[in-house]
Design an enzyme around this catalytic site. Structure first.
Site, PDB file in Angstrom:
ATOM      1  N   TYR A 145       3.101  -9.958  -2.600  1.00  0.00           N
ATOM      2  CA  TYR A 145       2.189 -10.117  -3.727  1.00  0.00           C
ATOM      3  C   TYR A 145       2.630  -9.298  -4.936  1.00  0.00           C
ATOM      4  CZ  TYR A 145      -1.096 -12.305  -0.532  1.00  0.00           C
ATOM      5  OH  TYR A 145      -1.682 -13.159   0.356  1.00  0.00           O
ATOM      6  N   LYS A 195       6.904  -9.314  11.797  1.00  0.00           N
ATOM      7  CA  LYS A 195       7.844 -10.394  12.126  1.00  0.00           C
ATOM      8  C   LYS A 195       9.217  -9.745  12.258  1.00  0.00           C
ATOM      9  CE  LYS A 195       8.845 -14.837  12.588  1.00  0.00           C
ATOM     10  NZ  LYS A 195       8.489 -15.559  13.818  1.00  0.00           N
ATOM     11  N   ASP A 227       3.500 -14.674  14.715  1.00  0.00           N
ATOM     12  CA  ASP A 227       3.248 -16.022  15.252  1.00  0.00           C
ATOM     13  C   ASP A 227       2.538 -15.942  16.593  1.00  0.00           C
ATOM     14  OD1 ASP A 227       5.650 -14.820  15.858  1.00  0.00           O
ATOM     15  OD2 ASP A 227       6.848 -16.639  15.849  1.00  0.00           O
ATOM     16  N   ASP A 251      -3.760 -11.520   4.949  1.00  0.00           N
ATOM     17  CA  ASP A 251      -4.532 -12.506   4.202  1.00  0.00           C
ATOM     18  C   ASP A 251      -4.758 -13.749   5.060  1.00  0.00           C
ATOM     19  OD1 ASP A 251      -5.789 -13.823   2.166  1.00  0.00           O
ATOM     20  OD2 ASP A 251      -4.050 -13.988   0.860  1.00  0.00           O
ATOM     21  N   ASP A 255      -8.391 -15.145   7.392  1.00  0.00           N
ATOM     22  CA  ASP A 255      -9.044 -16.458   7.238  1.00  0.00           C
ATOM     23  C   ASP A 255      -9.144 -17.132   8.605  1.00  0.00           C
ATOM     24  OD1 ASP A 255      -9.212 -16.154   4.446  1.00  0.00           O
ATOM     25  OD2 ASP A 255      -8.719 -18.258   4.105  1.00  0.00           O
TER      26      ASP A 255
END
Ligand code: NAD
Length: 361
Positions: A145, A195, A227, A251, A255
């Protein structure tokens, strides 16, 4: 009243003003119970500020926030403004990024609890989600970001674009320390999500988190690839206590986690830095599709007000009073449209807030 705390209210766009007003009313009622006075100052941010002042975040708004005890934030954005270039100051989201960076709010706390009376609303089977109580600690001021370069450009073979993922060891360490401290206040388990099989930033992340873990021998630390974690979050969400992860993964995963709690409109968040100043907002966006209709679910915003009392004003009793009031109202069967079951007449935003204020009394 003995104390007066200064709250900057930034309602923003879309359903932001609707849910923020609901949260402010509940916050007032909860503060009143413990004799805490609150001074509110409101300002425009996001698209509303673009329309009024030509920028999403004015420097004086940031200065105002620096003088506050806490910030109650709604949501920003909408189709009217979203086509602006990603990095430009007329893009509503730049207000949030500017506030997070400008106020040094590096840790975003997103608690995910499944209220017992919401078990039937979740898309997952009851036995999968009963007793879920996890806290995602998302790094908030680094990663994709914020890192530069970040741009779109033209090459001889057509357009190309670049985003950059950069993390420094101190950036990772401070959010990891926050996660381990929080684990000590809860069930003593940290799962760090990265990751590391692909990303260099993740390998650094894992090394730094492992180093911090050595200083917390009483806290169990595990590492998972993002994952695999995305799958485990749906398969056995009860297994997790604190989950710490970088900005983009946090983020997306929160959700996903909101589906455990029933709906996006249910989840609150706290963005904290080194001190007690914090910014509190529901995790959802400005929901332009339902804005102005008075039907948005205000619970994520209302639970954010509870977090404000807990983390910035040190008012644990008042925070818990809000959380209990929300639970009672849900147990009584009141539902906004997003969490209503078939055939149930949904309550509007204001009616939900009224019921929670009543339950507080
Ligand atoms: P969104 O979260 O606004 O909405 C996604 C879906 O969830 C929509 O169908 C919406 O109606 C529903 N929803 C969200 N909150 C709800 C609530 N409280 N009650 C009932 N239903 C609710 O995400 P989006 O549609 O992808 O984005 C809309 C705008 O919000 C965009 O401009 C985006 O940039 C912005 N956004 C802002 C923030 C923020 O301010 N923190 C976060 C995410 C998205």
């Amino acid at each position: 009243m003995a104390l007066a705390a200064r709250i900057v209210v930034l309602p923003g766009d879309g359903i932001g003003p609707e849910v923020t007003e609901a949260a402010r009313r509940v916050l007032d009622a909860a503060a009143g119970r413990v004799g805490l006075g609150l001074d509110y100052v409101s300002d425009l941010v996001g698209g509303a500020a673009v329309d009024a002042y030509g920028v999403a975040l004015r420097p004086q708004t940031l200065r105002l926030c620096k003088t506050a005890d806490a910030i109650l934030f709604g949501a920003v954005g909408g189709p009217k403004w979203d086509d602006a270039a990603p990095n430009s100051t007329v893009r509503p989201g730049s207000a949030l990024l500017g506030l997070r960076k400008g106020l040094g709010l590096f840790a975003n706390l997103r608690p995910v609890r499944v209220d017992p009376s919401m078990v039937a609303v979740s898309a997952l089977r009851p036995e999968r989600i009963q007793d879920v109580d996890l806290l995602v600690v998302r790094e908030l001021t680094g990663g994709l970001y914020f890192s530069r370069p970040k741009r779109r450009y033209v090459t001889p073979r057509g357009e190309a674009a670049v985003d950059t993922m950069r993390y420094s060891a101190p950036e990772i360490e401070r959010v990891a320390v926050r996660a381990f401290e929080l684990a000590r206040m809860r069930r003593g388990r940290v799962c760090s999500v990265d990751k590391a099989n692909v990303l260099e930033t993740s390998r650094l992340w894992r090394a730094v988190v492992s180093g911090v873990a050595l200083r917390y021998p009483d806290v169990t630390c595990t590492h998972m690839l993002v994952d695999a974690f995305a799958m485990e979050l749906l398969r056995r969400p009860q297994a997790f206590d604190i989950v710490v992860t970088e900005n983009l993964f946090g983020d997306i995963l929160t959700d996903e986690a909101s589906m455990l709690a029933g709906a996006l409109g249910m989840l609150p968040s706290a963005s904290l830095g080194a001190g007690t100043l914090g910014l509190y907002e529901p995790i959802h966006g400005s929901a332009p599709d339902i804005a102005g209709k008075g039907i948005a679910n205000p619970i994520g915003a209302i639970l954010s007000a509870a977090l404000l009392l807990r983390w910035s004003l040190n008012q644990e009793d008042a925070a818990q009073a809000i959380e209990r009031a929300v639970s009672r109202v849900l147990a009584a069967g009141l539902r906004t449209a997003d969490i209503a079951t078939d055939g149930q007449a949904p309550a509007g935003t204001a009616a939900m807030a009224d019921a929670i204020v009543d339950a507080l009394r």
